[in-house]
Design an enzyme around this catalytic site. Structure first.
Site, mmCIF file in Angstrom:
data_model
loop_
_atom_site.group_PDB
_atom_site.id
_atom_site.type_symbol
_atom_site.label_atom_id
_atom_site.label_comp_id
_atom_site.label_asym_id
_atom_site.label_seq_id
_atom_site.Cartn_x
_atom_site.Cartn_y
_atom_site.Cartn_z
ATOM 1 C CB SER A 72 6.957 2.729 3.847
ATOM 2 O OG SER A 72 6.638 1.932 2.709
ATOM 3 N N GLY A 73 4.214 3.826 2.392
ATOM 4 C CA GLY A 73 3.733 4.429 1.152
ATOM 5 C C GLY A 73 4.440 3.898 -0.082
ATOM 6 C CG ASN A 74 8.643 3.177 -0.168
ATOM 7 O OD1 ASN A 74 8.861 4.147 -0.875
ATOM 8 N ND2 ASN A 74 9.242 3.007 1.001
ATOM 9 N N GLY A 75 5.114 0.615 -1.246
ATOM 10 C CA GLY A 75 4.420 -0.431 -1.987
ATOM 11 C C GLY A 75 3.142 0.079 -2.618
ATOM 12 C CD GLU A 76 1.190 1.083 0.811
ATOM 13 O OE1 GLU A 76 0.931 0.153 1.586
ATOM 14 O OE2 GLU A 76 2.312 1.656 0.797
ATOM 15 C CG HIS A 103 8.062 20.806 -11.285
ATOM 16 N ND1 HIS A 103 9.372 20.904 -10.875
ATOM 17 C CD2 HIS A 103 7.561 22.074 -11.251
ATOM 18 C CE1 HIS A 103 9.654 22.173 -10.609
ATOM 19 N NE2 HIS A 103 8.569 22.893 -10.817
ATOM 20 N NE ARG A 114 2.315 0.638 10.667
ATOM 21 C CZ ARG A 114 2.374 -0.652 10.394
ATOM 22 N NH1 ARG A 114 3.452 -1.166 9.807
ATOM 23 N NH2 ARG A 114 1.369 -1.440 10.705
#
Length: 161
Positions: A72-76, A103, A114
Site C-alpha cells: 500500500s505504501g502506507n507503512g513504508e 508545495h 499493489r
C-alpha cells in the site's frame, strides 16, 4: 540524481523494474533492500536506511531523492517519516506526485506497488523527480515549522489559547 529506493516483498519485482527504468534515465540508483523474496520480511529497516541515506546525501550537497514502496505504501511512508529531515509523501496520482515536491519539498515518495500498474507508478516517480520545490514563502514557512518541531518540539502558538 541519486535515487535511494527500498521496498518489502510486495514490491520486489517492481523494484527491479524501477531500478532499470531510473538507471536508463541516467540516475544513480542505490537499493536498500530486500535482496530476495521473503513473504515475511519487515520493511521498516529497509525504508529507514533509504531515508537515512537521503538525509546524509542532502546534507553533503548531493542531489538526491528517495522512493519507498510496498503493498500500500502506507507503512513504508510511516517508516521513512521517522527519520529526522525526511518529508515522505504517499502518492497515488500525478497531481499528488507534483504537489508533494512543489508545495512540500518532499524528499521521499511512497507508492503502493499493489495499487498501481508499473507504468502508472513509474510516471508518478518521474513526475516527482522532475518537479522542483516552488520555494514560495508560504510553503517554505510551513516546512520550516515542521523542521523546528522535529528539532525541539516547539509549535506555533495555539490560536484558541
Amino acid at each position: 540524481m541519486r535515487i535511494h529506493i527500498a521496498t518489502d516483498h510486495a514490491g520486489l519485482e517492481f523494484s527491479t523494474r524501477l531500478q532499470h527504468h531510473l538507471s536508463d534515465q541516467g540516475h544513480e540508483v542505490v537499493d536498500h533492500g530486500p535482496v530476495e523474496y521473503d513473504a515475511l520480511d519487515d520493511y521498516p529497516a529497509f525504508c529507514i536506511r533509504a531515508a537515512q541515506a537521503v538525509v546524509r546525501d542532502q546534507a553533503a550537497g548531493i542531489q538526491t531523492l528517495g522512493v519507498v514502496f510496498g503493498g500500500s505504501g502506507n507503512g513504508e511512508q510511516i517508516s521513512a517519516n521517522k527519520v529526522a529531515g525526511i518529508r515522505a509523501a504517499l502518492v497515488w496520482n500525478l497531481a499528488t506526485a507534483e504537489l508533494a515536491r512543489e508545495h512540500n519539498d518532499a524528499n521521499v515518495i511512497a507508492i503502493g506497488a499493489r495499487q498501481h500498474t508499473f507504468e502508472e507508478a513509474a510516471a508518478f516517480i518521474d513526475r516527482f523527480i522532475a518537479t522542483p520545490f516552488s520555494a514560495e514563502e508560504r510553503h517554505a514557512r510551513r516546512i520550516a515549522q515542521i523542521r523546528v518541531f522535529e528539532e525541539d518540539g516547539s509549535l506555533q502558538p495555539d490560536p484558541r489559547a
